[in-house]
Every structure is written in structure tokens, then in C-alpha cells.
Design a protein around this motif. Structure first.
Motif, PDB file in Angstrom:
ATOM      1  N   GLU A 102      45.333  44.414  15.137  1.00  0.00           N
ATOM      2  CA  GLU A 102      46.740  44.738  15.307  1.00  0.00           C
ATOM      3  C   GLU A 102      47.355  45.131  13.970  1.00  0.00           C
ATOM      4  N   LEU A 103      48.130  46.201  13.986  1.00  0.00           N
ATOM      5  CA  LEU A 103      48.896  46.666  12.822  1.00  0.00           C
ATOM      6  C   LEU A 103      50.357  46.383  13.134  1.00  0.00           C
ATOM      7  N   ARG A 104      50.938  45.390  12.409  1.00  0.00           N
ATOM      8  CA  ARG A 104      52.249  44.870  12.772  1.00  0.00           C
ATOM      9  C   ARG A 104      53.226  44.922  11.609  1.00  0.00           C
ATOM     10  N   LEU A 105      54.503  45.121  11.942  1.00  0.00           N
ATOM     11  CA  LEU A 105      55.562  44.940  10.955  1.00  0.00           C
ATOM     12  C   LEU A 105      55.560  43.479  10.519  1.00  0.00           C
ATOM     13  N   ALA A 106      55.636  43.241   9.215  1.00  0.00           N
ATOM     14  CA  ALA A 106      55.643  41.882   8.681  1.00  0.00           C
ATOM     15  C   ALA A 106      56.671  41.024   9.422  1.00  0.00           C
TER      16      ALA A 106
END
Length: 544
Positions: A387-391
Motif C-alpha cells: 500500500e502507498l498511503r498518505l502519512a
């Protein structure tokens, strides 16, 4: 109702006490507004040297075509050094810019009160001391207030008009009108530690220094991310080198002590070590960066960490819906030629979250959310399943118990920013790390890999700035609009923090700070009551 007083007219004399850098700058501003200016300093010959320095600056304005010779001659003729406080008797306004020591300032104003007329406004340029305390020894404290200019005074527009506990309303309005007539941007505020700017700006420095202390990134990379991703004009390391490490650290320590050592204002140990070593920035030739001994020049900085080119994935997935500033990313990714597939509603892998954009706070019970439960924000799914997520305030590896993840930092505007920071969890496959780098490079961004730390760089800085601003507004330090005006005009922020907070999802801000509070227990990151109240109000409006 008493009529508000106009500003001090140009035919009244302005006196400046203290002929150092700030005093000279304030004298120049008053001079160019048409006043006769008297300059006094207790040190022998200092006022005379200051007059020569100010007239030299006027000469440079003429040379640059910004001032006519006749105007320069008239202004220089109105500037006069004096050798005793008694010579200030006819002044309509006296502004003090001497050493930041309370007893010294109190003694000076007691002496001035015995000299000047009853209609003279007395003002201190203090940046860190209590205006109320300075004026507390005066017989008539109603005519006393703070006028906090920013250095260099002739260039920076902001002046904080600080009303002490005993300052009269007419005095405060008269001073505000005078600053406006001088071409400044006056912001009225209450007498609280740090006033507006030095109170709210603390996280800009503190969070960057903490990232550095935790070995999350080096100063050059942190500065670059805050400039090129966050939209700030300067990074905190280069800015404190310009201000002076001793000056910046002293303000931080003063605010910390004034707030009874509140952990939200904790000074940086790394910065303290710089000061102790005499590495003060440009003025000493070295601070966070090398500047060259005695040159005062810009540093030749190390390059920020920038990832080598990587191939973008052909296709990514979407789980839920990205919100806030990140909502534009799927469109940008599609424009870059990368395909995207959304998961069917209700389907989510172990690391995924429920779709949704609501401003819900916590789990609906008022309790802090579990730091390892899925967040309700959407994410990008890389080819290997990462998953590539906003902090979101959780450390990538701590949050990766539900599956590998890579955090990307908050940006002021993902379309216009030129750099993005990524923080992979320890479990993220190398192929997906390269895919994430390549994906943002395909969007035209430089990419900086930073350490596995909670909140990354821009996100933790902005979240804290917003929280500090909401808290200050709720406590009556200044109005929300004045706070934003002060932060834009005083320290050149790309957005006022209150406005920035309005652009972000309040639920994300609350979840972010609560997650940070779990990562760093002790209260430094606990969201303020003001921010929690705003989030609860927004949630109730959504549900109604």
C-alpha cells in the motif's frame, strides 16, 4: 462609546531607544514615513554610528533608483542622534529596542515616563518578554504596548501590535493606525508567550530538528522537502542559520519556559549543542551548514537525497478513495499513462481501509483509534501488493503489521510541487519501493527516501502548525484571519495555518495527531481541545 484615535501624525517626533540592528531598522521606517526621528543609545558613540549606517542605507536606495536624492537629503535631515533621554521630551512615540532583559527594560520605561508628555505612546519591540510585565512598573501603563517588528524592519511588513493587560484600547488602535500609515501590516494580538508568530512557528523548527535527531533525514533533505513539497520559502535549517542559532534557540527556550515547560514547545538538544559549540550560522561561518568564515554568504550545501530514476509501474490499484490534497493523484497518475484499477466496493486486503471521506473522529466513541487498525483513507496499491498511503502519523513499519506499506508525505499541491518524500516500511519489497519511486517520477517529481519515522516531514509540521493556530485562535491570542495574515507576512508561509487546516480533512488531522501521540506518548502531539471541538462540530453537521 469613545472614538478611536487616529495614528500619530508625521509632524510628531518619533524616538527610538537602542541603536542596534533593530533600532536602526525601526528608525529608517519611521524616517521614511515623514517623521523627525531621534536615536538614543546608552553606549557612547553608538547613536552617531547608527545615524551614519541609516544614511548609508538611504544612499544605497538612491543608487538603486528606489529613492530620489532630494528625498534622501530631506530624510537624512530629520534623523538626529541624542545623548540623553531628556532630549526625547517632545516625542509622540518612543519605541525601545534594547537588550532582552526585563529589569533593564522596566528601568528604561520608568525613566522615559518621567520625561515624555502625557500623550506620548511608549512601546517595546520585545520578541519574547511579557509586555504586561515590562509596563507593570509604570504609573500610567495604559499608554504602553508592544510593537514587535521583524528583522530586517525596513523590508518585512509585519508588526505585531501587542496589547498588555493594562494597555488602553485607544493606545492600541492609535499604534495600529500608525503602523498602517507607515506602510506596515499591523496585526493586533494579546500579550501571550511568543505573541502570534513566535508562538505558532515553533513546530516549523521543532519537527524538522526532531526528524534530524531521529536520523530520519539530513538537514539538506529536510529543507528541500519542506520547500519543494510543502511550499515553504526556506527550510528550517537554512532559516535558523540566517536568523542565528543562538537567537532562534533563545526564543524557543523563552516560549518553553513561559508555557511552564509544556512538551509541545520542547527545545531541540541538537540546536542547543550547536549554540554551545559557537556554530551560530552565517554570522559565525558555520551552523547546520558551512558558510565560510566571516563571509555571511549563502552556504554551499550538501545536495538533498534524491532517488535515482526508476521505472514506473504499468498499472496500480486503488483501495478506497484518496481524500484531501491527495485526491488529485489518481487523475495525475492516469494523465501520466499509468493504468488504475479500483477494488470492488467492500473488498480490501488486510492492510486496506474502508472507503470514505468523512470527518469522523476516532472510532465514534471519543477514544483514540487503534494505531494498527486500518485508517478510513484510501490508498494506492503497488504491483507487489504494497500500500502507498498518505502519512497518517503512524510509523510505516509499526503500521505494516497489517501488510507492507510505503508512506508519501503531504504536499501543499501535488500538481505543482517538485519533490515528494517516501518512507518505506521495513517489510516493503524492494520492487515496490522502486515502483513507488518511479510512479512519482512519472508525475514529474524528484523523490527523496526518508527514514521509517512517524508523520514524515511536511505532514507532521503542517499538522502541528494547524493545531497551534487553532489553539491560539480559541484562546484569543488573535483572530483566525489575523493569525493567517501574521504567518504569511511575518514568516512568509505559503498558506496561513488556519486556512491550511480548512483545506485538510479535519478527521485526517485528528487521526494523524492521535497516532503521533501514540507513537510519542507524553502529550506533545495530542490534538488541542480547539481542534477536537472543530472536528466534532464538522462531524455533527455531516450527520445532521
Amino acid at each position: 462609546m469613545t472614538a478611536l484615535q487616529p495614528g500619530i501624525q508625521p509632524d510628531r517626533t518619533v524616538a527610538v531607544v537602542g541603536a542596534g540592528t533593530m533600532g536602526q531598522g525601526i528608525a529608517q521606517v519611521a524616517l521614511l514615513a515623514g517623521h523627525q526621528v531621534l536615536l538614543y543609545d546608552a553606549a557612547e558613540g553608538c547613536a552617531e554610528r547608527a545615524v551614519r549606517a541609516v544614511t548609508g542605507r538611504l544612499d544605497r536606495l538612491v543608487a538603486k533608483g528606489r529613492m530620489r536624492s532630494a528625498e534622501r537629503d530631506a530624510a537624512a535631515g530629520r534623523l538626529c542622534p541624542v545623548r540623553s533621554l531628556a532630549q526625547l521630551a517632545g516625542a509622540g512615540l518612543v519605541i525601545e529596542a534594547i537588550v532582552e532583559q526585563l529589569p533593564v527594560k522596566q528601568k528604561l520605561f520608568a525613566e522615559l515616563e518621567a520625561v515624555v508628555g502625557q500623550d506620548c505612546v511608549l512601546a517595546t519591540n520585545t520578541s519574547s518578554l511579557s509586555v504586561t510585565a515590562i509596563g507593570g512598573a509604570l504609573r500610567h501603563p495604559g499608554r504602553f504596548l508592544g510593537l514587535h517588528f521583524f528583522n530586517p524592519a525596513p523590508l518585512l511588513p509585519l508588526v505585531e501590535v501587542v496589547r498588555g493587560f493594562a494597555t488602553g484600547e485607544e493606545t492600541a488602535e492609535r499604534a495600529r493606525a500608525t503602523m498602517a500609515a507607515w506602510g506596515k501590516t499591523p496585526v493586533r494580538c494579546a500579550d501571550t508567550p511568543g505573541f502570534v508568530v513566535n508562538r505558532i512557528a515553533r513546530p516549523f523548527y521543532a519537527e524538522a530538528f526532531r526528524v534530524y535527531e531521529e536520523r530520519g533525514a539530513d538537514p539538506a533533505t529536510i529543507d528541500a522537502v519542506l520547500r519543494e513539497c510543502g511550499g515553504f520559502a526556506m527550510g528550517p535549517f537554512e532559516l535558523t542559520d540566517l536568523i542565528g542559532q543562538d537567537v532562534n534557540e533563545a526564543v524557543t527556550r523563552s516560549v518553553y519556559e513561559a508555557f511552564s515547560q509544556d512538551r509541545k514547545f520542547t527545545p531541540s538538544l541538537a540546536q542547543r549543542r550547536l549554540v554551545e559549540a559557537g556554530l551560530l550560522g552565517r554570522k559565525s561561518g558555520r551552523g547546520w551548514y558551512e558558510h565560510g568564515e566571516g563571509t555571511g554568504a549563502d552556504a554551499v550545501r550538501p545536495e538533498p537525497h534524491t532517488a535515482e530514476p526508476c521505472a514506473a509501474p504499468r498499472e496500480v490499484g486503488y483501495r478506497g478513495r484518496l481524500t484531501g490534497p491527495a485526491a488529485v493523484l489518481p487523475q495525475m497518475i492516469g494523465e501520466a499513462g499509468v493504468g488504475g484499477v479500483a477494488e470492488p466496493a467492500g473488498q480490501a486486503a488486510a492492510g486496506g481501509g474502508e472507503a470514505g471521506t468523512g470527518t469522523g473522529v476516532g472510532n465514534g466513541t471519543g477514544a483514540a483509534p487503534d494505531a494498527h487498525r486500518p485508517a478510513p483513507d484510501g490508498c494506492i496499491v503497488l504491483p507487489g501488493g504494497t500500500e502507498l498511503r498518505l502519512a497518517d502519523g503512524r510509523g510505516p513499519t509499526n503500521a505494516a503489521r497489517l501488510g507492507p506499506r510505503i508512506d508519501f508525505d503531504l504536499a501543499l499541491d501535488y500538481r505543482t510541487c517538485t519533490r515528494v518524500a517516501l518512507a518505506p516500511s521495513a517489510t516493503a519489497p524492494e520492487a515496490d519501493v522502486r515502483a513507488a519511486i518511479g510512479l512519482f517520477q512519472a508525475l514529474g517529481k524528484k523523490v527523496s527516501l526518508v527514514g521509517d519515522l512517524p508523520g514524515m516531514i511536511v505532514a507532521r509540521t503542517v499538522a502541528m502548525l494547524v493545531d497551534f493556530a487553532e489553539d491560539a485562535a480559541a484562546r484569543g491570542v488573535a483572530g483566525a484571519e489575523d493569525i493567517d495574515l501574521a504567518m504569511r507576512a511575518g514568516v512568509n508561509y505559503p498558506l496561513g495555518p488556519v486556512e491550511w487546516g480548512r483545506r485538510l480533512d479535519t478527521g485526517w488531522l485528528i487521526r494523524f495527531l492521535r497516532n503521533m501521540d501514540r507513537e510519542y506518548p507524553g502529550g506533545r502531539y495530542a490534538p488541542s481541545q480547539a481542534l477536537r471541538r472543530r472536528a466534532a462540530l464538522e462531524e455533527s453537521l455531516v450527520q445532521s
